[in-house]
Design an enzyme around this catalytic site. Structure first.
Site, PDB file in Angstrom:
ATOM      1  N   ASP A 288      12.188  54.538 -27.511  1.00  0.00           N
ATOM      2  CA  ASP A 288      12.212  55.042 -28.880  1.00  0.00           C
ATOM      3  C   ASP A 288      12.449  56.555 -28.792  1.00  0.00           C
ATOM      4  O   ASP A 288      12.503  57.124 -27.702  1.00  0.00           O
ATOM      5  CB  ASP A 288      10.927  54.692 -29.644  1.00  0.00           C
ATOM      6  CG  ASP A 288      11.158  54.766 -31.164  1.00  0.00           C
ATOM      7  OD1 ASP A 288      12.211  55.273 -31.589  1.00  0.00           O
ATOM      8  OD2 ASP A 288      10.290  54.331 -31.933  1.00  0.00           O
TER       9      ASP A 288
HETATM   10  C1  BGC Z   1      11.786  55.299 -34.902  1.00  0.00           C
HETATM   11  C2  BGC Z   1      12.727  54.170 -34.592  1.00  0.00           C
HETATM   12  C3  BGC Z   1      14.145  54.564 -34.922  1.00  0.00           C
HETATM   13  C4  BGC Z   1      14.492  55.825 -34.163  1.00  0.00           C
HETATM   14  C5  BGC Z   1      15.919  56.299 -34.396  1.00  0.00           C
HETATM   15  C6  BGC Z   1      12.258  56.617 -34.295  1.00  0.00           C
HETATM   16  O1  BGC Z   1      11.498  57.687 -34.744  1.00  0.00           O
HETATM   17  O2  BGC Z   1      10.504  54.970 -34.440  1.00  0.00           O
HETATM   18  O3  BGC Z   1      12.354  53.030 -35.315  1.00  0.00           O
HETATM   19  O4  BGC Z   1      15.017  53.519 -34.596  1.00  0.00           O
HETATM   20  O5  BGC Z   1      13.613  56.862 -34.573  1.00  0.00           O
HETATM   21  O6  BGC Z   1      16.109  56.753 -35.663  1.00  0.00           O
END
Ligand code: BGC
Length: 758
Positions: A288
């Protein structure tokens, strides 16, 4: 005849299977050939994902500028970009990679396509309330078609995290509290995004997230630690991720949280033992956003180099935004801390995906200004957004006031969300443009007769300033809001009926949007209190991305309509429900508490040694200052017609281990309108090696019935529906007595029993 059909089906399936194997083998050969040509640096480049700096979704590394990211793309130091959108932008970025880097390996473009791309559907929790897998799948199909036309290959969806805590803002992004419903929805979404083949130019690869158990954040605080028994992990939290494996999701994303003390990113047990070994997942695992870097504050790594090692050894293939891999993997290989083979395995998974998407055949095939023009936000997509919004609306209360007549004399439409065209688009609205949702006010105006008088007053502000709404309970009511409330009261006094649009802003749910209070924010309670005093019937329309604790609303309103944050067509869909063009059939995918203090509250709990019963004394598992029952239970939702359940029957009262039995129930529409009812099947294992939940959803069917019509609804039960996982993650089948419950929500159920034999 049947035999011929059967043989043809076997022939078709085996041909498809053999063809898929041949394609896989060809891809493997190509990947290996390409890998041989790559330097260590080029390999590591494939494992690096950057966000474009013009649309950030998280904190940007301070030393990065857009320019050196572009240079990195040219020199093969980037395998994927997120947040680069539109045919024009993706083509330009792709050109940099394909025409400048030594091997010309194309980039993969990823984006959070969560509930629509430009055409916005209800937030995922709202979609889940439809209990309609075809509708949910079709929504993902449309979102994929729109996104793919704008150059996107990869969505960071579905989010399949089970959550039992409505304080957690991200509950809005998932399917609610139930592992069975959550698994069905996970499957539908993966199938919708990925379509029949990843190589089509209108399919995008899904990413099951956030692996794992992110929704179990303690106290509902986003990013917080998760502490779970293995029993709950295996039976409640993991099933929807496993459903994504079964639906062949191409990628997974790991999560920010620790699980029982160890961060999920780089978690050998979660990833190597379960995801890779037990589930045999051979696709790409993405970190993530900076979750590799966060191994430092978690206290697992001293520095980014160590974090890179832990993440790679925990089988994370691609690094989103921490730069740990691009800056440290080469050195870790050179010092022998990690083997180049570990990097090769990760690179193979990245390249395999790029081949599957067809990017080596034509790196630009997804970027089409022509398709972008014709397919995005089309008339058909808008009609579908309306259909999905209707299906997701849940009628929570109705004192026979709804549906309203379109000839009604006058309506006071009040509340901070009544004329709002932006908040219904929800959080994670992707490319949904500001202020483009149909407001409730405009939906109502379109629906009523020319004679009906509509009076509108906002009543009070819906807090929009971040600081304000985070601490909304400390805000005093300012003068403007008092004046606003008295204006609303004045128009309400003149009207036959009041429609009050209240709830949350779009950004009160979603990432990092946890709340301590889950009632109406700001001064909306005051507005409702003043309106109630007039004594006119009030129809409350709720806008929210989480369950709200609103016992006063339930007590005082004549009707309550849960519209969630219903997307582009919000106001039209709600108006169809209010005026009876659509008979609501949505059911709650999550429990609504009476009070925040009851959280976590969920229907599939254990019985305890001292369950609360009618006339229980004090020494039971309840509260001394209020009931422990929910305000609205899981699976609940009313209709403008009535349904009667009768004749619950089993084909057999005893079930052999390798046999199946049929549960059947008659469902009759006893009212005067056609309508849809979701028939729910719950099962309880009466005695087991473990204490088993008092009921678990094991099947559901959405049935349409005309007035007076009866249909017999059937469910098949076999040992799999009766099994569960022990703390060693072994699926166990225990003979004994099982209770079968069937009904229209998790509380009002017909019951019978049978025995599973050894
Ligand atoms: C979130 C994810 C997301 C990623 C990209 C993160 O902060 O937890 O769910 O896909 O950002 O935007």
């Amino acid at each position: 005849m049947f035999k011929k059909f059967f043989l043809t089906a076997i022939f078709v399936f085996s041909t498809i299977f053999i063809q898929a194997k041949i394609i896989d083998a060809e891809i493997e050969k190509k990947v290996n050939t390409l890998l041989q040509k790559m330097t260590l640096e080029e390999k590591i480049g494939q494992l690096n994902q950057y966000s474009s700096t013009w649309e950030l979704t998280g904190p940007t590394p301070e030393d990065e500028t857009n320019q050196n990211r572009l240079d990195d793309i040219k020199s093969g130091r980037v395998g994927s970009m997120l947040n680069v959108v539109s045919a024009k932008e993706t083509r330009a970025a792709q050109k940099l990679a394909v025409e400048n880097s030594r091997l010309g390996i194309p980039l993969i473009f990823g984006l959070d396509v969560i509930h629509g791309f430009r055409t916005i559907f209800p937030v995922p929790l709202g979609q889940a309330a439809s209990w309609d897998m075809e509708v949910i799948k079709q929504g993902a199909r449309i979102a994929a078609t729109e996104a793919a036309a704008a150059g996107i290959h990869w969505t960071f969806a579905p989010m399949v995290d089970i959550s039992r805590d409505p304080r957690w803002g991200r509950i809005m992004e998932g399917a609610g509290e139930d592992p069975y419903l959550g698994s069905q929805i996970a499957k539908a979404l993966v199938q919708g995004y990925q379509g029949k083949s990843l190589s089509s130019d209108n399919t995008i690869v899904a990413c099951a997230k956030h692996y794992a158990a992110y929704g179990g954040a303690i106290a509902g605080r986003d990013y917080n630690s998760v502490d779970l028994s293995m029993y709950d992990l295996y039976n409640i939290y993991l099933p929807p991720y496993k459903a994504c494996i079964d639906a062949e999701a191409g990628t997974f994303m790991n999560s920010f949280n620790t699980l029982n003390g160890i961060p999920a990113t780089g978690n050998q047990f979660l990833v190597n033992n379960i995801l890779r070994d037990k589930w045999q997942f051979s696709g790409l695992l993405l970190s993530d956003w900076n979750s590799i870097g966060e191994l430092i504050p978690h206290g697992l790594a001293k520095n980014l180099k160590e974090a890179a090692r832990i993440a790679l050894q925990g089988s994370t293939d691609m690094d989103m935004e921490s730069s740990a891999y691009i800056n440290h993997l080469a050195e870790l290989v050179k010092t022998g801390t990690i083997q180049e083979e570990q990097i090769d395995n990760a690179v193979k998974r990245v390249l395999t995906l790029k081949y599957k998407l067809g990017l080596f055949d034509d790196p630009y095939k997804y970027c089409s200004t022509e398709r972008e023009r014709s397919q995005i936000y089309s008339h058909e997509n808008q009609s579908f957004a309306l259909e999905m919004a209707r299906e997701s609306i849940v009628l929570l209360k109705n004192n026979n006031i709804l549906p309203l007549s379109k000839e009604i004399g006058s309506i006071a439409v009040v509340g901070p969300l009544a004329a709002d065209k932006d908040n219904p688009l929800g959080s994670w609205r992707c490319q949904g443009e500001e202020n483009t949702a149909v407001s409730l006010l405009s939906g109502i105006r379109k629906a009523v007769s020319s004679k009906t008088k509509i009076h509108y007053a906002k009543g009070c502000d819906l807090l929009t300033d971040e600081q304000e709404y985070q601490f909304h309970n400390q805000i005093s009511i300012n003068k403007d809001n008092y004046q606003g409330i008295s204006k609303a009261v004045k128009i309400a006094e003149k009207a036959d009926v009041v429609i009050a649009a209240v709830g949350e802003t779009a950004l009160m749910s979603g990432e990092a949007r946890s709340r301590m209070n889950i009632d109406l924010p700001g001064v909306q309670n005051k507005l409702m209190e003043e309106l109630t005093k007039i004594g006119k019937p009030i129809i409350v329309v709720l806008f929210n991305g989480r369950p709200l604790a609103i016992p006063e609303i339930d007590k005082n309103a004549a009707a309550v309509v849960e519209s969630w944050l219903a997307g582009s067509q919000s106001g039209n869909a709600i108006a169809e429900v209010l005026f009876g063009d659509h008979n609501p059939g949505g059911k709650l995918p999550v429990t609504f508490p009476r009070h925040v203090g009851q959280i976590p509250i969920y229907y599939n709990h254990l019985n305890t040694g001292r369950p609360v019963m009618e006339n229980s004394d004090i020494f039971v598992s309840g509260y001394t200052d209020g009931p422990s029952t929910p305000l609205y239970p899981f699976g609940y939702g009313l209709s403008y017609t009535t349904f009667e359940y009768s004749n619950l029957k089993l084909s057999n009262k005893k079930l052999g281990m390798d046999k199946s039995l049929t549960v059947s129930v008659d469902l009759t529409n006893t009212g005067e309108r056609k309508g849809k009812e979701t028939v729910q099947l719950y099962i309880r294992d009466m005695v087991g090696t473990y204490s088993r939940p008092i009921k678990e959803l094991k099947g559901f069917k959405k049935v349409a019935l005309k007035p007076g019509q009866t249909k017999t609804v059937q469910f098949e039960i076999n040992k799999d529906k009766l099994s569960y996982y022990n703390a060693q993650y072994e699926q166990i089948y225990e003979p004994g007595e099982f209770e079968i419950m069937v009904g229209g929500n998790s509380v009002d159920l017909l019951t019978t029993k049978f025995e599973l034999l050894e």
